[in-house]
Design an enzyme around this catalytic site. Structure first.
Site, mmCIF file in Angstrom:
data_model
loop_
_atom_site.group_PDB
_atom_site.id
_atom_site.type_symbol
_atom_site.label_atom_id
_atom_site.label_comp_id
_atom_site.label_asym_id
_atom_site.label_seq_id
_atom_site.Cartn_x
_atom_site.Cartn_y
_atom_site.Cartn_z
ATOM 1 N NE ARG A 10 0.566 0.030 -6.962
ATOM 2 C CZ ARG A 10 -0.402 0.474 -7.747
ATOM 3 N NH1 ARG A 10 -1.262 -0.355 -8.262
ATOM 4 N NH2 ARG A 10 -0.507 1.762 -8.016
ATOM 5 C CB SER A 95 -0.305 -3.246 -0.817
ATOM 6 O OG SER A 95 -1.258 -2.810 0.127
ATOM 7 C CG HIS A 96 -4.762 -3.405 -1.812
ATOM 8 N ND1 HIS A 96 -3.905 -2.366 -1.552
ATOM 9 C CD2 HIS A 96 -5.539 -2.996 -2.844
ATOM 10 C CE1 HIS A 96 -4.172 -1.371 -2.384
ATOM 11 N NE2 HIS A 96 -5.149 -1.724 -3.179
ATOM 12 C CE LYS A 105 3.146 0.415 -1.147
ATOM 13 N NZ LYS A 105 2.195 0.350 -0.021
ATOM 14 C CG ASP A 235 -2.971 -2.593 3.366
ATOM 15 O OD1 ASP A 235 -2.303 -2.656 4.419
ATOM 16 O OD2 ASP A 235 -2.915 -1.614 2.601
ATOM 17 C CG ASP A 237 1.886 -2.714 2.333
ATOM 18 O OD1 ASP A 237 0.644 -2.721 2.388
ATOM 19 O OD2 ASP A 237 2.523 -1.794 1.772
ATOM 20 C CG ASP A 239 0.382 0.903 3.231
ATOM 21 O OD1 ASP A 239 -0.563 0.086 3.207
ATOM 22 O OD2 ASP A 239 0.814 1.471 2.209
ATOM 23 N NE ARG A 240 -4.750 0.699 2.007
ATOM 24 C CZ ARG A 240 -5.705 0.298 1.170
ATOM 25 N NH1 ARG A 240 -6.743 1.081 0.903
ATOM 26 N NH2 ARG A 240 -5.636 -0.889 0.599
ATOM 27 C CG HIS A 322 -2.855 5.652 2.841
ATOM 28 N ND1 HIS A 322 -1.747 4.850 3.018
ATOM 29 C CD2 HIS A 322 -3.456 5.201 1.723
ATOM 30 C CE1 HIS A 322 -1.680 3.961 2.044
ATOM 31 N NE2 HIS A 322 -2.712 4.158 1.239
#
Length: 448
Positions: A10, A95-96, A105, A235, A237, A239-240, A322
């Site tokens: 990132r 992501s965020h 990732k 968020d 992408d 994933d949460r 998560h």
């Protein structure tokens, strides 16, 4: 190479991450893993498409065949990697993070994470060196559509016959969740009220980060105006996922972990459940009552996934929203949790507030409180020294955890910035929790 972090990549565009570095990451990944087949995808950020093109060029120049699934969420890369028996997968996403960031990732076969201690440091070194072994072949690029298979997999986590026609606000934050909701919608009895639904990398409604209180207002307003049964926000992408009750109140991820752990044990009696060390009492209490075995793991997706594999745990949850599932190759998903929660709502006949209210009263928690410090480790040492004489237990699984008869706390350093993260919880006494959090913050602020 400052974009390389403990678990992923990132960095700020273009000084920390750019198309040249993306190409070199592709070459380094191919040289390190020597994969024949790699699946790639990207989020909606304006820089993601160009970065993904350069990444693919590096992978194919390194001899790997690339299967491109296009615009997607991180969990779609996980799904494609394990379901299509790929040798690895890479998601281009920040992501965020702020607008001028992007990242990646990385996973290997079986969607096993590649983190600092499992190959990311090697990829970093190869990327920095930029001196790659010539490949004997040029890889091919093929488009891959896994959407139908992925949607069928998601639907397999719920018994659709149990679902009630709930009214649900969904806020994709102009990220990648919207298209998946549209595909699921045809199979579900829910009425979706869609806000900020269309993917838009300019993020006209702000960066998709529901952990920021200012980003929750649109979801809360839509719940209250439409009389919805629940709200969900993601968020970028996805994933949460973050949940709101029928009153529009935000539910801390800690209590959703307990809810999903209990549901997992009803389906898998005696199973093992993984949790992180930040807030634990509610999860442990529910897992033991459900006949399961609670197991503590260090915070972070790579650590949780590794421990889940070791223990063959059916579910793992972090208070940061998560949620990990054995049947999803031990990976985290932002779609499976809300499907399970809405099934629990449908079967119980209760409101979401009713499902968590008693647990919040029994184990009130502060939520994560962050402080930026020049020397976080000195603050941790001072607090350990101050509170140790009265502590019943001290644990260093992740940072410093200290337990007392009626309250406990966890204090840990951020993996990516000079920030101290504090979580405090108590047994049935919100006032005590707030008092102790205040005491700790006074000491911490003395170091700022």
């Amino acid at each position: 190479m400052t974009a390389f972090k403990a678990y992923d990549i990132r960095g700020r565009i273009p000084d920390e991450l750019n198309e040249d570095i993306a190409y070199r990451i592709g070459r380094a990944y191919a040289e390190f893993l020597k994969p024949q087949k790699v699946v790639v995808g990207r989020d909606v950020r304006l820089t993601s498409e160009a970065l993904c093109r350069s990444l693919v060029a590096g992978l194919t120049d390194g001899g790997s065949d690339v299967f491109d699934i296009g615009l997607c969420g991180t969990e779609e890369i996980y799904f494609a990697t394990f379901s299509e028996k790929m040798d690895g997968g890479i998601m281009v996403t920040a992501s965020h993070n702020p607008m001028d960031y992007n990242g990646m990732k990385l996973v290997r076969e079986g969607s096993k994470p590649i983190s600092g201690d499992s190959g990311l440091d090697v990829i970093k070194e190869l990327t920095a060196r930029n001196d790659f072994v010539p490949s004997h072949r040029k890889g091919k690029v093929t488009g891959l559509d896994i959407k139908d298979k992925y949607i069928r997999h998601l639907l397999g986590y719920s018994d659709l016959r149990n679902l009630s026609p709930l009214k649900v606000v969904v806020n994709a934050g102009n990220g990648c969740a919207g298209p998946v909701i549209d595909l699921l919608e045809a199979h579900l009895p829910f009425e979706f009220i869609k806000i900020h639904h269309r993917p838009d990398g300019s993020f006209p409604n702000g960066i998709p980060n529901p952990l920021l209180p200012e980003n929750r207002d649109a979801t809360i307003k839509a719940i209250r105006e439409n009389g919805a049964d629940a709200g969900i926000a993601w968020d970028g992408d996805f994933d949460r996922c973050f949940l709101f009750d029928e009153e529009g109140d935000f539910i801390e991820g800690y209590y959703i972990v307990g809810l999903l752990a209990s549901a997992a044990l009803r389906r898998n009696p005696g199973a093992k459940i993984i949790h992180d060390p930040r807030l634990i009492w509610n999860t442990i209490d529910l897992v033991l009552k459900g006949g399961g075995t609670p197991i503590q793991s260090k915070t972070g997706h790579a650590f949780i996934k590794e421990r889940m594999r070791q223990e063959d745990a059916v579910y793992g949850g972090e208070m940061s929203a998560h949620h990990y599932f054995r049947d999803f190759a031990y990976c985290d998903s932002g779609m499976i949790p809300w499907l399970l929660v809405l099934e629990i709502l449908s079967k119980s006949g209760k409101n979401l507030s009713e499902l968590v209210k008693e647990r919040i009263m029994r184990f009130p928690a502060s939520g994560e409180i962050n402080r930026r410090l020049r020397d976080p480790l000195s603050a941790i040492r001072k607090i350990e020294e101050t509170f140790k004489p009265d502590a019943l237990a001290v644990d260093f699984t992740d940072g410093l955890s200290m337990e007392f008869p009626d309250w406990r706390f966890n204090l840990r350093c951020s993996n990516t910035e000079p920030v101290l993260r504090l979580n405090v919880e108590a047994r049935g006494d919100e006032g005590l929790m707030k008092t102790k959090a205040g005491d700790l913050l006074k000491l911490i602020d003395g170091f700022s």
